[in-house]
Design a protein around this motif. Structure first.
Motif, PDB file in Angstrom:
ATOM      1  N   SER A 125       0.824  -1.217   0.000  1.00 41.78           N
ATOM      2  CA  SER A 125       0.000   0.000   0.000  1.00 41.78           C
ATOM      3  C   SER A 125       0.854   1.261   0.000  1.00 41.78           C
ATOM      4  O   SER A 125       0.332   2.355  -0.197  1.00 41.78           O
ATOM      5  N   THR A 126       2.158   1.112   0.207  1.00 41.54           N
ATOM      6  CA  THR A 126       3.077   2.250   0.194  1.00 41.54           C
ATOM      7  C   THR A 126       3.499   2.647  -1.224  1.00 41.54           C
ATOM      8  O   THR A 126       4.216   3.638  -1.396  1.00 41.54           O
ATOM      9  N   LEU A 127       3.036   1.914  -2.237  1.00 41.44           N
ATOM     10  CA  LEU A 127       3.378   2.221  -3.623  1.00 41.44           C
ATOM     11  C   LEU A 127       3.040   3.676  -3.935  1.00 41.44           C
ATOM     12  O   LEU A 127       1.969   4.175  -3.574  1.00 41.44           O
ATOM     13  N   ARG A 128       3.955   4.341  -4.643  1.00 34.69           N
ATOM     14  CA  ARG A 128       3.753   5.744  -4.998  1.00 34.69           C
ATOM     15  C   ARG A 128       4.378   6.006  -6.359  1.00 34.69           C
ATOM     16  O   ARG A 128       5.488   5.561  -6.627  1.00 34.69           O
ATOM     17  N   TYR A 129       3.654   6.711  -7.221  1.00 36.96           N
ATOM     18  CA  TYR A 129       4.196   7.155  -8.509  1.00 36.96           C
ATOM     19  C   TYR A 129       4.372   8.658  -8.469  1.00 36.96           C
ATOM     20  O   TYR A 129       3.464   9.399  -8.074  1.00 36.96           O
ATOM     21  N   GLU A 130       5.555   9.124  -8.902  1.00 37.62           N
ATOM     22  CA  GLU A 130       5.838  10.552  -9.040  1.00 37.62           C
ATOM     23  C   GLU A 130       6.323  10.784 -10.465  1.00 37.62           C
ATOM     24  O   GLU A 130       7.147  10.023 -10.965  1.00 37.62           O
ATOM     25  N   ASN A 131       5.854  11.827 -11.095  1.00 37.33           N
ATOM     26  CA  ASN A 131       6.274  12.139 -12.457  1.00 37.33           C
ATOM     27  C   ASN A 131       7.287  13.272 -12.447  1.00 37.33           C
ATOM     28  O   ASN A 131       7.139  14.243 -11.713  1.00 37.33           O
ATOM     29  N   GLN A 132       8.301  13.141 -13.295  1.00 40.57           N
ATOM     30  CA  GLN A 132       9.334  14.173 -13.445  1.00 40.57           C
ATOM     31  C   GLN A 132       9.166  14.932 -14.758  1.00 40.57           C
ATOM     32  O   GLN A 132       9.336  16.129 -14.808  1.00 40.57           O
ATOM     33  N   LEU A 133       8.861  14.194 -15.822  1.00 42.19           N
ATOM     34  CA  LEU A 133       8.792  14.784 -17.153  1.00 42.19           C
ATOM     35  C   LEU A 133       7.781  13.998 -17.979  1.00 42.19           C
ATOM     36  O   LEU A 133       7.696  12.770 -17.847  1.00 42.19           O
ATOM     37  N   ILE A 134       7.046  14.689 -18.815  1.00 41.37           N
ATOM     38  CA  ILE A 134       6.094  14.009 -19.697  1.00 41.37           C
ATOM     39  C   ILE A 134       6.098  14.715 -21.045  1.00 41.37           C
ATOM     40  O   ILE A 134       6.088  15.948 -21.106  1.00 41.37           O
ATOM     41  N   VAL A 135       6.179  13.925 -22.112  1.00 39.22           N
ATOM     42  CA  VAL A 135       6.176  14.474 -23.463  1.00 39.22           C
ATOM     43  C   VAL A 135       5.175  13.688 -24.302  1.00 39.22           C
ATOM     44  O   VAL A 135       4.894  12.521 -24.019  1.00 39.22           O
TER      45      VAL A 135
END
Length: 135
Positions: A60-70
């Motif tokens: 449940s500690t899973l986390r997604y963070e985005n740095q860059l998106i194209v």
């Protein structure tokens, strides 16, 4: 057929990833992924159900963070970090998704363990402006 702009596609990917990986709202996530979703990742079972089942099995500690998106055409590439997976290192990923009819229909990824400062030959962090600290 649903037509989306490049900016809409980028927003859809970020919303989809947040809904599935961070909020763990599987019912809401269905609106983003096509029923005929094609998976090319060596780490994820086939189809939308394979992806959802993989996420259900992660901590449940899973986390997604985005740095860059194209985005270009029907494709979006998101450079992000998956942490809290239960693995010693977070995964830094380049996720490539293809859109059709306003939904994610196909996925490829390139994954790498996030390097600490000691492990980095370049001396630069892989994600953001700081190195991870592992104990």
């Amino acid at each position: 057929m649903v037509q989306t702009t490049l900016e809409q596609n980028k927003k859809l990917v970020l919303d989809a990833f947040d809904t599935l990986f961070n909020k763990r709202d599987y019912d809401a996530a269905e609106q983003f992924w096509s029923e005929g979703y094609i998976q090319h990742s060596a780490h994820i079972p086939p189809g939308r159900d394979g992806l959802f089942e993989l996420v259900r099995g992660l901590p449940s500690t899973l986390r997604y963070e985005n740095q860059l998106i194209v985005a270009e055409g029907d494709y979006v590439i998101a450079h992000g970090r998956f942490s809290g997976t239960g693995r010693p290192a977070a995964w830094v990923a380049a996720d490539i998704v293809r859109f059709e009819g306003g939904k994610l229909v196909e996925h490829w990824d390139v994954l790498q363990d996030e390097a600490t400062e000691k492990e980095s030959a370049s001396g630069k962090p892989m994600f953001g402006d700081r190195f991870p600290v592992r104990t």
